[in-house]
Every structure is written in C-alpha cells, then in structure tokens.
Design a protein around this motif. Structure first.
Motif, PDB file in Angstrom:
ATOM      1  N   MET A 133       0.605  -1.169  -0.003  1.00 21.00           N
ATOM      2  CA  MET A 133       0.069   0.137  -0.108  1.00 21.00           C
ATOM      3  C   MET A 133       0.815   1.243   0.214  1.00 21.00           C
ATOM      4  N   GLU A 135       4.621   3.449  -1.246  1.00 25.10           N
ATOM      5  CA  GLU A 135       5.595   3.785  -2.144  1.00 25.10           C
ATOM      6  C   GLU A 135       6.727   4.653  -1.488  1.00 25.10           C
ATOM      7  N   ALA A 203       1.911   6.491   1.836  1.00 30.91           N
ATOM      8  CA  ALA A 203       0.578   5.615   1.323  1.00 30.91           C
ATOM      9  C   ALA A 203       0.200   6.159  -0.083  1.00 30.91           C
ATOM     10  N   GLN A 204      -0.373   4.895  -0.681  1.00 30.34           N
ATOM     11  CA  GLN A 204      -0.901   5.504  -2.177  1.00 30.34           C
ATOM     12  C   GLN A 204      -2.353   5.829  -1.841  1.00 30.34           C
ATOM     13  N   ASN A 205      -2.927   5.426  -0.887  1.00 37.48           N
ATOM     14  CA  ASN A 205      -4.436   5.821  -0.824  1.00 37.48           C
ATOM     15  C   ASN A 205      -4.616   5.734   0.895  1.00 37.48           C
ATOM     16  N   ASN A 206      -5.242   6.836   1.408  1.00 36.67           N
ATOM     17  CA  ASN A 206      -5.359   6.933   2.651  1.00 36.67           C
ATOM     18  C   ASN A 206      -6.848   6.722   3.216  1.00 36.67           C
ATOM     19  N   ILE A 207      -6.992   6.257   4.563  1.00 37.69           N
ATOM     20  CA  ILE A 207      -8.377   5.975   5.109  1.00 37.69           C
ATOM     21  C   ILE A 207      -8.658   7.111   6.198  1.00 37.69           C
ATOM     22  N   ASP A 208     -10.081   7.662   6.272  1.00 37.04           N
ATOM     23  CA  ASP A 208     -10.399   8.438   7.135  1.00 37.04           C
ATOM     24  C   ASP A 208     -10.694   7.893   8.516  1.00 37.04           C
ATOM     25  N   ASN A 236      -1.264   4.973   6.890  1.00 41.12           N
ATOM     26  CA  ASN A 236      -2.221   5.555   5.541  1.00 41.12           C
ATOM     27  C   ASN A 236      -3.295   6.054   6.267  1.00 41.12           C
ATOM     28  N   ASN A 238      -5.858   9.414   7.446  1.00 43.09           N
ATOM     29  CA  ASN A 238      -6.229  10.909   7.489  1.00 43.09           C
ATOM     30  C   ASN A 238      -6.739  11.265   8.870  1.00 43.09           C
TER      31      ASN A 238
END
Length: 249
Positions: A133, A135, A203-208, A236, A238
């Motif tokens: 997940m 980079e 992180a390539q995509n974060n979670i809230d 990762n 927010n």
C-alpha cells in the motif's frame, strides 16, 4: 495523514516537553551506522549516509558522535552490529502500519513492538500484508510563511523534484528516492531550509478516521516512535483536526 506539518509540529513540541533529546541522538546515530555499513563511510559517494548525517546535524548530534557512528558502521570501531528490520501491522480503524527499526537484537525488538501494538488497539501482521500500500519517496517540507509556492517550485523542479503539493501550512516536495540528495542539495544551494526532509514510505491511498480513532492512533504512534529501536512509523490515515486538538490538549 492530513497535515504532515501539523503532526510534525505537535510531536516535536511534545518531544521537547518530554526531554527526548537523548532518544533523538540514539536514532540518528543508528541510521548513520546502518547507512555507513550499507554503502561505506564516504558521504560524497553514499547518498543515504549524507542524508543521515544531515538529519543528525538537525537534531544537534555532536560531531564526534557522528564520526564515531560512521566508524562503527564501517567496522573501524566496535558497536556496529546493527540490523535494519521492518514490521507490518494494523492500528485503530484498520490503519496500515509500517514500522522501521534498527536493532542489535531482533527477537527482543519484535516482541516489544508486538506488545505495544496489542496493548494499544493494534496488531502485528505478516510480512507483506500492508507494504504494497506504500511507495518509497523522498519528501521535503517548507514553511509557507517563509517561502512562496513559486520559490519552492522553481528550485524544486530545477533540482529534479517529481511533484510539489500544498500540505496545510507547508509546501510538500516529493522526489524519487535516488534523486532525494540532489534535490536536497539544490535547496541548500538556494539557501532554503526545509522543516523536515527524509526518504519515507508514503501511502498510495489513505483512510479517514473519526476523532476517537484518531486520538488512539496518535497515542499508538507516539508510543512506537518513543521505542529506542524504532526509526520511523508510516501509516495511511487521515486524522481529523479534532483528534490533534484533543490529544495535544
């Protein structure tokens, strides 16, 4: 995490309050040892060592300790038996965690990291469970009150940066890992000093997270980063402003 600079400022303010200077010295010296062990003791040809020495200077590690750490890494002095390890796991709200550590005893360190996670709404995962997940990128942050976007963009792009982003009260500069030292040198030549600069796992995509989860994560991250063997923790998430305010208050 939304607001890297906010996280950076809060943790460093708490760090001063908690008198963590000695831990900062230990972590900086370990990174120098590993960098010298991995690529030799010449900062001109070893980009990682050059970055490690610069980071050590930023926390005011004395010159003799920097020199001794380099010699330990190259084997000129005893004490350079250091291993670089990465642990993967999960935190509050299912947040992915990567924990970079430097240790002379892998068994001790993994047991202690597992204990911290299990006692603070997290758990250790298998190798490879979350690393995909993230980079690897070089990052530099510049205070908006000190530098304009145009200044950062002009120097950064000329030096080889990949991207420049708005991150709350800072400008974030991203680079390929192999270009990090050149970009950092470009800003130094221009007389521009970042608030932080490092090669990190982004992180390539974060979670809230909600506020309660955010507070739990901040507490967990601080406990992990307070461990002598932990060099850096990546995640990762927010985290909402309310969580920072509640934790700092």
């Amino acid at each position: 995490m939304a607001g890297h600079s906010k996280w950076h400022n809060i943790m460093h303010r708490k760090g001063r309050q908690d008198a963590k200077r000695g831990k900062a010295f230990t972590k900086a010296a370990k990174e120098i040892i590993i960098a010298a062990k991995d690529g030799g003791g010449d900062i001109e040809t070893n980009a990682r060592l050059r970055a490690a020495v610069q980071a050590a200077k930023s926390v005011n590690l004395p010159k003799d300790k920097i020199e001794n750490a380099i010699k330990k890494g190259t084997g000129e002095l005893d004490g350079g038996e250091m291993f670089e390890v990465m642990y993967e796991g999960y935190g509050p709200g299912g947040v992915a965690l990567l924990v970079d550590a430097a240790t002379d005893n892998k068994n001790r360190t993994v047991a202690e990291i597992r204990h911290i996670l299990s006692r603070n709404n997290g758990n250790m995962g298998e190798a490879g469970c979350v690393a995909w997940m993230f980079e690897k990128k070089g990052t530099l942050y510049f205070d908006k009150e000190t530098y304009s976007e145009e200044q950062v963009m002009e120097v950064g792009l000329e030096a080889g940066a990949d991207d420049i982003r708005d991150d709350d009260d800072a400008w974030e500069v991203r680079t390929a890992p192999e270009d990090f030292s050149d970009v950092q040198a470009g800003f130094e030549t221009a007389g521009m000093n970042p608030t932080s600069a490092e090669v990190s796992m982004l992180a390539q995509n974060n979670i809230d997270l909600d506020t309660a989860q955010g507070v739990k994560l901040i507490k967990l991250l601080e406990l992990l980063e307070d461990h002598d063997d932990v060099q850096k923790v990546h995640h990762n998430a927010n985290v909402p402003d309310e969580a920072f305010e509640e934790y700092a208050g």
